[in-house]
Design a protein around this motif. Structure first.
Motif, PDB file in Angstrom:
ATOM      1  N   SER A 114       0.838  -1.201   0.000  1.00 53.29           N
ATOM      2  CA  SER A 114       0.000   0.000   0.000  1.00 53.29           C
ATOM      3  C   SER A 114       0.874   1.253   0.000  1.00 53.29           C
ATOM      4  O   SER A 114       2.034   1.211   0.388  1.00 53.29           O
ATOM      5  N   ALA A 115       0.269   2.372  -0.439  1.00 50.08           N
ATOM      6  CA  ALA A 115       1.016   3.634  -0.493  1.00 50.08           C
ATOM      7  C   ALA A 115       1.491   4.041   0.897  1.00 50.08           C
ATOM      8  O   ALA A 115       2.617   4.496   1.073  1.00 50.08           O
ATOM      9  N   THR A 116       0.620   3.842   1.896  1.00 45.30           N
ATOM     10  CA  THR A 116       0.991   4.179   3.266  1.00 45.30           C
ATOM     11  C   THR A 116       2.255   3.417   3.676  1.00 45.30           C
ATOM     12  O   THR A 116       3.200   4.001   4.205  1.00 45.30           O
ATOM     13  N   ASN A 117       2.258   2.110   3.408  1.00 45.33           N
ATOM     14  CA  ASN A 117       3.433   1.319   3.753  1.00 45.33           C
ATOM     15  C   ASN A 117       4.689   1.784   3.020  1.00 45.33           C
ATOM     16  O   ASN A 117       5.785   1.764   3.561  1.00 45.33           O
ATOM     17  N   ILE A 118       4.522   2.227   1.789  1.00 46.46           N
ATOM     18  CA  ILE A 118       5.675   2.707   1.027  1.00 46.46           C
ATOM     19  C   ILE A 118       6.250   3.969   1.664  1.00 46.46           C
ATOM     20  O   ILE A 118       7.463   4.109   1.806  1.00 46.46           O
ATOM     21  N   PHE A 119       5.358   4.876   2.100  1.00 42.23           N
ATOM     22  CA  PHE A 119       5.872   6.098   2.715  1.00 42.23           C
ATOM     23  C   PHE A 119       6.421   5.839   4.120  1.00 42.23           C
ATOM     24  O   PHE A 119       7.368   6.490   4.539  1.00 42.23           O
ATOM     25  N   ILE A 120       5.839   4.878   4.824  1.00 40.71           N
ATOM     26  CA  ILE A 120       6.412   4.494   6.119  1.00 40.71           C
ATOM     27  C   ILE A 120       7.801   3.889   5.891  1.00 40.71           C
ATOM     28  O   ILE A 120       8.750   4.174   6.608  1.00 40.71           O
ATOM     29  N   PHE A 121       7.891   3.089   4.835  1.00 42.85           N
ATOM     30  CA  PHE A 121       9.185   2.509   4.462  1.00 42.85           C
ATOM     31  C   PHE A 121      10.232   3.601   4.220  1.00 42.85           C
ATOM     32  O   PHE A 121      11.337   3.555   4.746  1.00 42.85           O
ATOM     33  N   LEU A 122       9.846   4.600   3.422  1.00 44.59           N
ATOM     34  CA  LEU A 122      10.780   5.693   3.124  1.00 44.59           C
ATOM     35  C   LEU A 122      11.220   6.400   4.395  1.00 44.59           C
ATOM     36  O   LEU A 122      12.405   6.726   4.567  1.00 44.59           O
ATOM     37  N   ALA A 123      10.250   6.629   5.297  1.00 42.09           N
ATOM     38  CA  ALA A 123      10.575   7.312   6.549  1.00 42.09           C
ATOM     39  C   ALA A 123      11.481   6.450   7.413  1.00 42.09           C
ATOM     40  O   ALA A 123      12.497   6.918   7.924  1.00 42.09           O
ATOM     41  N   ALA A 124      11.122   5.167   7.554  1.00 43.86           N
ATOM     42  CA  ALA A 124      11.890   4.290   8.436  1.00 43.86           C
ATOM     43  C   ALA A 124      13.292   4.062   7.904  1.00 43.86           C
ATOM     44  O   ALA A 124      14.267   4.023   8.654  1.00 43.86           O
ATOM     45  N   LEU A 146      19.526   6.161  20.201  1.00 45.65           N
ATOM     46  CA  LEU A 146      18.276   5.571  20.661  1.00 45.65           C
ATOM     47  C   LEU A 146      17.217   6.653  20.855  1.00 45.65           C
ATOM     48  O   LEU A 146      16.075   6.498  20.445  1.00 45.65           O
ATOM     49  N   LEU A 147      17.629   7.761  21.461  1.00 49.32           N
ATOM     50  CA  LEU A 147      16.699   8.857  21.695  1.00 49.32           C
ATOM     51  C   LEU A 147      16.183   9.416  20.372  1.00 49.32           C
ATOM     52  O   LEU A 147      14.980   9.626  20.191  1.00 49.32           O
ATOM     53  N   ARG A 148      17.099   9.622  19.437  1.00 46.51           N
ATOM     54  CA  ARG A 148      16.708  10.180  18.144  1.00 46.51           C
ATOM     55  C   ARG A 148      15.718   9.257  17.425  1.00 46.51           C
ATOM     56  O   ARG A 148      14.710   9.706  16.891  1.00 46.51           O
ATOM     57  N   ILE A 149      15.994   7.947  17.451  1.00 46.26           N
ATOM     58  CA  ILE A 149      15.102   7.007  16.770  1.00 46.26           C
ATOM     59  C   ILE A 149      13.741   6.970  17.455  1.00 46.26           C
ATOM     60  O   ILE A 149      12.702   6.993  16.797  1.00 46.26           O
ATOM     61  N   ALA A 150      13.773   6.932  18.792  1.00 43.17           N
ATOM     62  CA  ALA A 150      12.518   6.858  19.541  1.00 43.17           C
ATOM     63  C   ALA A 150      11.629   8.061  19.238  1.00 43.17           C
ATOM     64  O   ALA A 150      10.402   7.941  19.188  1.00 43.17           O
ATOM     65  N   ILE A 151      12.238   9.230  19.031  1.00 45.02           N
ATOM     66  CA  ILE A 151      11.439  10.420  18.734  1.00 45.02           C
ATOM     67  C   ILE A 151      11.076  10.473  17.250  1.00 45.02           C
ATOM     68  O   ILE A 151       9.946  10.790  16.882  1.00 45.02           O
ATOM     69  N   THR A 152      12.032  10.136  16.396  1.00 47.59           N
ATOM     70  CA  THR A 152      11.827  10.291  14.962  1.00 47.59           C
ATOM     71  C   THR A 152      10.798   9.316  14.400  1.00 47.59           C
ATOM     72  O   THR A 152       9.937   9.703  13.609  1.00 47.59           O
ATOM     73  N   LEU A 153      10.899   8.060  14.808  1.00 49.90           N
ATOM     74  CA  LEU A 153      10.052   7.036  14.198  1.00 49.90           C
ATOM     75  C   LEU A 153       8.552   7.333  14.278  1.00 49.90           C
ATOM     76  O   LEU A 153       7.870   7.329  13.249  1.00 49.90           O
ATOM     77  N   PRO A 154       8.004   7.649  15.478  1.00 44.22           N
ATOM     78  CA  PRO A 154       6.563   7.946  15.522  1.00 44.22           C
ATOM     79  C   PRO A 154       6.186   9.141  14.662  1.00 44.22           C
ATOM     80  O   PRO A 154       5.194   9.097  13.937  1.00 44.22           O
ATOM     81  N   ILE A 155       6.998  10.210  14.710  1.00 44.57           N
ATOM     82  CA  ILE A 155       6.687  11.404  13.924  1.00 44.57           C
ATOM     83  C   ILE A 155       6.644  11.069  12.432  1.00 44.57           C
ATOM     84  O   ILE A 155       5.744  11.474  11.701  1.00 44.57           O
ATOM     85  N   PHE A 156       7.610  10.257  12.002  1.00 47.78           N
ATOM     86  CA  PHE A 156       7.679   9.979  10.577  1.00 47.78           C
ATOM     87  C   PHE A 156       6.707   8.879  10.142  1.00 47.78           C
ATOM     88  O   PHE A 156       6.350   8.818   8.961  1.00 47.78           O
ATOM     89  N   ILE A 157       6.242   8.066  11.077  1.00 42.48           N
ATOM     90  CA  ILE A 157       5.168   7.132  10.726  1.00 42.48           C
ATOM     91  C   ILE A 157       3.894   7.938  10.465  1.00 42.48           C
ATOM     92  O   ILE A 157       3.171   7.684   9.504  1.00 42.48           O
ATOM     93  N   VAL A 158       3.668   8.964  11.306  1.00 43.80           N
ATOM     94  CA  VAL A 158       2.509   9.841  11.086  1.00 43.80           C
ATOM     95  C   VAL A 158       2.611  10.515   9.716  1.00 43.80           C
ATOM     96  O   VAL A 158       1.642  10.533   8.939  1.00 43.80           O
ATOM     97  N   ILE A 159       3.786  11.039   9.396  1.00 43.40           N
ATOM     98  CA  ILE A 159       3.981  11.657   8.080  1.00 43.40           C
ATOM     99  C   ILE A 159       3.713  10.622   6.972  1.00 43.40           C
ATOM    100  O   ILE A 159       3.059  10.923   5.968  1.00 43.40           O
ATOM    101  N   GLY A 160       4.181   9.391   7.190  1.00 45.42           N
ATOM    102  CA  GLY A 160       3.960   8.313   6.218  1.00 45.42           C
ATOM    103  C   GLY A 160       2.481   8.062   5.997  1.00 45.42           C
ATOM    104  O   GLY A 160       2.034   7.888   4.856  1.00 45.42           O
ATOM    105  N   ILE A 161       1.715   8.075   7.086  1.00 40.38           N
ATOM    106  CA  ILE A 161       0.275   7.838   6.976  1.00 40.38           C
ATOM    107  C   ILE A 161      -0.403   8.996   6.228  1.00 40.38           C
ATOM    108  O   ILE A 161      -1.219   8.777   5.329  1.00 40.38           O
ATOM    109  N   ILE A 162      -0.002  10.232   6.568  1.00 36.96           N
ATOM    110  CA  ILE A 162      -0.566  11.401   5.863  1.00 36.96           C
ATOM    111  C   ILE A 162      -0.262  11.303   4.362  1.00 36.96           C
ATOM    112  O   ILE A 162      -1.145  11.463   3.518  1.00 36.96           O
ATOM    113  N   MET A 163       0.980  10.990   4.036  1.00 33.61           N
ATOM    114  CA  MET A 163       1.384  10.879   2.635  1.00 33.61           C
ATOM    115  C   MET A 163       0.618   9.760   1.937  1.00 33.61           C
ATOM    116  O   MET A 163       0.198   9.909   0.789  1.00 33.61           O
TER     117      MET A 163
END
Lengths: 177, 159
Positions: A114-124, A146-163
């Motif tokens: 799915s497109a969502t998974n593709i954008f989550i992939f790009l973010a991850a 670890l801190l950077r990943i813990a903060i970045t991943l949720p934010i960019f999953i949200v961006i992935g879902i929006i995209m």
């Protein structure tokens, strides 16, 4: 040999110029040159030449144990949370620069992802590719990574879902180049 | 530095117990990769050493340091967005900049935009996703990177 020389033409010229600087600085007691060599170059180099071979060995080991083919089998087939988890694992084991993973997204699309998974992939994949992570931990520390990943991943999953929503709403497609 | 040495040591040991040949293959692969980037790495360190000699610490502190405030984040985000630096160079570079007194949260913004936003690669990305989608993804990622940096700054300052 000539091929190697040609490939690293720029790098070898820089290294050669630096060797000349070293020679000049120590035979003629050129203080700025000595400062560059002792304060800057040596400080950076000694750390890197201990750290990097170790990091590269780790990356090499990850490469032989986690093959792309093994994970790829599950991409596109599973959806929902399970699909997202596979996509993220698949994303973590990619290598190379961001523009190098665009062809991978086309393959995913063709395989029914799915497109969502593709954008989550790009973010991850840009957040925490394991080969890159090894460098990050080596140079900036485990805590930072670890801190950077813990903060970045949720934010960019949200961006992935929006995209993904944007992409699907407009019935867009991933094109082959 | 120490955690990665320990992780690698344990990983190698475990890997060796399970599969000797695979382990040797992995180590060999790693060392080959390392020797491939060695000339580039050396020249990058040399160039950084010379450039840092001419740039004073004050320069960094003014433009990217604590005193620069929110502007530091935008400078870091902009530099990260337009740069095309591979990780094996950008991380040593970030570590060197860190020593010049830049805060970790600014480095986080730099690292995040470096990886998520690619202004130079927009033409390539647009071929796959179309220009509008590409622009939207890059803009959202840019904003996302600033948010990451802000949260990291809050955590580093208050914990």
């Amino acid at each position: 040999m000539l091929k190697i020389l040609k490939k690293y033409k720029f790098d070898f010229s820089v290294i050669l110029a630096f060797i000349i600087l070293i020679g000049y600085s120590y035979t003629l007691d050129f203080t700025p040159g000595k400062e560059i060599i002792e304060n800057n170059f040596w400080n950076f180099a000694k750390e890197m030449f201990v750290a990097l071979p170790v990091i590269f060995i780790l990356v090499g080991l990850i490469h032989v144990w986690v093959s792309k083919e093994k994970v790829q089998k599950h991409i596109g087939k599973s959806s929902g949370i399970k699909g997202i988890v596979y996509v993220i694992i698949f994303a973590f084991i990619q290598a190379g620069p961001l523009y190098g993973v665009f062809p991978v997204t086309y393959l995913m699309w063709k395989k029914g992802s799915s497109a969502t998974n593709i954008f989550i992939f790009l973010a991850a994949t840009s957040t925490a590719r394991i080969p890159m992570l090894a460098f990050e931990i080596g140079f900036l520390g485990l805590k930072f990574s670890l801190l950077r990943i813990a903060i970045t991943l949720p934010i960019f999953i949200v961006i992935g879902i929006i995209m993904g929503k944007y992409f699907e709403k407009r019935n867009l497609v991933v094109k082959d180049v | 530095m120490t955690p990665i040495l320990i992780i690698t040591f344990i990983a190698t040991l475990v890997s060796f117990i399970f599969d000797r040949n695979k382990t040797l293959k992995g180590i060999k692969k790693g060392i080959t990769q390392f020797s491939k980037i060695l000339p580039t790495l050396l020249s990058v360190i040399i160039i950084i050493s010379v450039v840092l000699f001419f740039l004073s610490d004050e320069f960094f502190i003014e433009y990217l340091g604590k005193g620069a405030g929110i502007e530091a984040y935008f400078s870091a985000a902009l530099i990260g967005s337009v740069s095309l630096i591979p990780g094996f160079i950008s991380y040593p570079l970030a570590a060197i900049i860190l020593k010049s007194g830049i805060s970790l949260s600014v480095i986080a913004v730099f690292v995040t935009t470096l990886k998520m936003v690619g202004i130079m690669t927009i033409p390539i990305e647009a071929k796959y996703f179309g220009l509008k989608t590409t622009l939207l993804r890059n803009i959202l990622s840019f904003i996302g990177a600033i948010i990451v940096g802000t949260i990291m700054a809050l955590i580093f300052n208050y914990i």
